[in-house]
Write a protein that holds these residues in place. Structure first.
Motif, PDB file in Angstrom:
ATOM      1  N   TRP A  45      24.638  12.208  57.520  1.00  0.00           N
ATOM      2  CA  TRP A  45      25.635  13.205  56.812  1.00  0.00           C
ATOM      3  C   TRP A  45      26.940  12.591  56.116  1.00  0.00           C
ATOM      4  N   ASN A  48      26.304  10.019  53.325  1.00  0.00           N
ATOM      5  CA  ASN A  48      24.985  10.684  51.914  1.00  0.00           C
ATOM      6  C   ASN A  48      26.319  11.957  51.919  1.00  0.00           C
ATOM      7  N   GLU A  50      28.213  13.427  49.500  1.00  0.00           N
ATOM      8  CA  GLU A  50      27.941  13.772  48.401  1.00  0.00           C
ATOM      9  C   GLU A  50      26.379  15.099  48.296  1.00  0.00           C
ATOM     10  N   HIS A  51      25.964  14.387  48.604  1.00  0.00           N
ATOM     11  CA  HIS A  51      24.349  14.595  48.795  1.00  0.00           C
ATOM     12  C   HIS A  51      23.822  15.857  49.773  1.00  0.00           C
ATOM     13  N   VAL A  52      24.862  16.221  50.329  1.00  0.00           N
ATOM     14  CA  VAL A  52      23.879  17.636  51.478  1.00  0.00           C
ATOM     15  C   VAL A  52      24.966  18.876  51.016  1.00  0.00           C
ATOM     16  N   VAL A  53      23.836  19.846  50.800  1.00  0.00           N
ATOM     17  CA  VAL A  53      23.736  21.001  50.621  1.00  0.00           C
ATOM     18  C   VAL A  53      24.806  21.950  51.326  1.00  0.00           C
ATOM     19  N   ASN A  54      25.963  22.447  51.295  1.00  0.00           N
ATOM     20  CA  ASN A  54      26.359  23.580  52.252  1.00  0.00           C
ATOM     21  C   ASN A  54      26.678  22.562  53.430  1.00  0.00           C
ATOM     22  N   PHE A  55      27.637  21.188  53.455  1.00  0.00           N
ATOM     23  CA  PHE A  55      28.343  20.640  54.267  1.00  0.00           C
ATOM     24  C   PHE A  55      29.377  21.262  55.090  1.00  0.00           C
ATOM     25  N   ASP A  56      28.154  21.488  56.228  1.00  0.00           N
ATOM     26  CA  ASP A  56      29.318  22.257  57.534  1.00  0.00           C
ATOM     27  C   ASP A  56      29.462  21.066  58.987  1.00  0.00           C
ATOM     28  N   GLY A 217      22.231  30.534  57.984  1.00  0.00           N
ATOM     29  CA  GLY A 217      22.764  30.772  56.350  1.00  0.00           C
ATOM     30  C   GLY A 217      23.421  31.451  56.418  1.00  0.00           C
ATOM     31  N   ASP A 221      19.842  33.507  52.061  1.00  0.00           N
ATOM     32  CA  ASP A 221      19.017  31.971  52.050  1.00  0.00           C
ATOM     33  C   ASP A 221      18.154  32.744  52.525  1.00  0.00           C
TER      34      ASP A 221
END
Length: 257
Positions: A45, A48, A50-56, A217, A221
């Motif tokens: 992560w 990458n 910037e490509h991780v959806v909903n980064f947490d 989620g 979701d």
């Protein structure tokens, strides 16, 4: 002190737990799976982000615990089922005729073991993942983090106790693992993606665990997100655990070894 006193029974069960190789192996496996996969995910992560959806950062750290839990399921099943497989349950019942006392000692010893192992695993997994995330990580004292880590420890501990109850009901480690491993893994990893099944699967123990760990989620979701909050999640998990342990006691009390 009587050999049938609660303290003596607990001491005997504690000794049993730590004199079988499977205890150390399964706790180590839970640690390696959780920490190793969590760290690898975090490194991925970080490179990458910037490509991780909903980064947490919590998800990066704790989602691997849903795989590490499988080792604790195995631990709980083996702590009970191995005595049935070897026939040593008869010796245990001869030494402690009070089946309720024996059962409580066995469950308590296994649960305390799971609690200790889970605490170390969750803490190290979190710290390793945050170190791997670098500037994208979060702190141990950040808002919501202590509650999420406590929820992860509670979940892993109770899932081990739950598996002990199921193993007592079916009187077999193999059968218990054959039921629980696919159920817990497929509940969140596969079948949880099927909309028609989600209204039922959202109440499975692993789904409640996602809520306790604060990594579920949102309720809308399509994949996860039971949506009932941590209080309800804890109640659901406690209900599953209590049902399994009570069922195990009733079987132990009502059937010959």
């Amino acid at each position: 002190m009587s050999s049938n006193s609660p303290r003596a029974v607990l001491a005997a069960e504690w000794t049993k737990v730590w004199t079988v190789r499977s205890t150390g192996f399964t706790l180590l496996l839970a640690f390696v799976l959780s920490t190793g996969i969590g760290t690898l995910v975090a490194f991925n992560w970080r490179g990458n982000v910037e490509h991780v959806v909903n980064f947490d950062p919590l998800v990066a750290a704790l989602y691997s615990v849903t795989l590490g839990q499988l080792a604790l399921v195995v631990l709980g099943a083996l702590l009970v089922g191995s005595e049935y497989a070897s026939g040593s349950i008869r010796t245990s019942l001869s030494a402690v005729p009070g089946r309720g006392l024996l059962y409580c000692g066995k469950v308590l010893a296994g649960t305390v073991t799971a609690l200790a192992g889970s605490t170390v695993t969750v803490l190290v997994t979190f710290l390793a993942a945050q170190a791997a995330l670098g500037p994208y990580g979060t702190k141990l004292t950040a808002d919501g983090v202590p509650a999420a880590l406590a929820g992860a420890v509670v979940y892993l501990t109770l899932i081990c106790a739950f598996s002990m109850g199921i193993a007592t009901v079916v009187r077999s480690s193999a059968i218990a693992m054959g039921i629980l491993l696919p159920l817990l893994f497929l509940g969140s990893q596969g079948l949880g993606n099927v909309p028609a099944l989600k209204p039922v699967l959202r109440y499975l123990p692993d789904q409640a665990g996602l809520e306790l760990m604060h990594i579920a989620g949102p309720s809308g979701d399509g994949r996860f997100g039971p949506g009932y909050g941590t209080g309800a999640a804890l109640a659901i998990l406690l209900a599953w655990t209590a049902a399994a342990l009570i069922g195990g006691y009733l079987v132990l009390r009502g059937r010959d070894a």
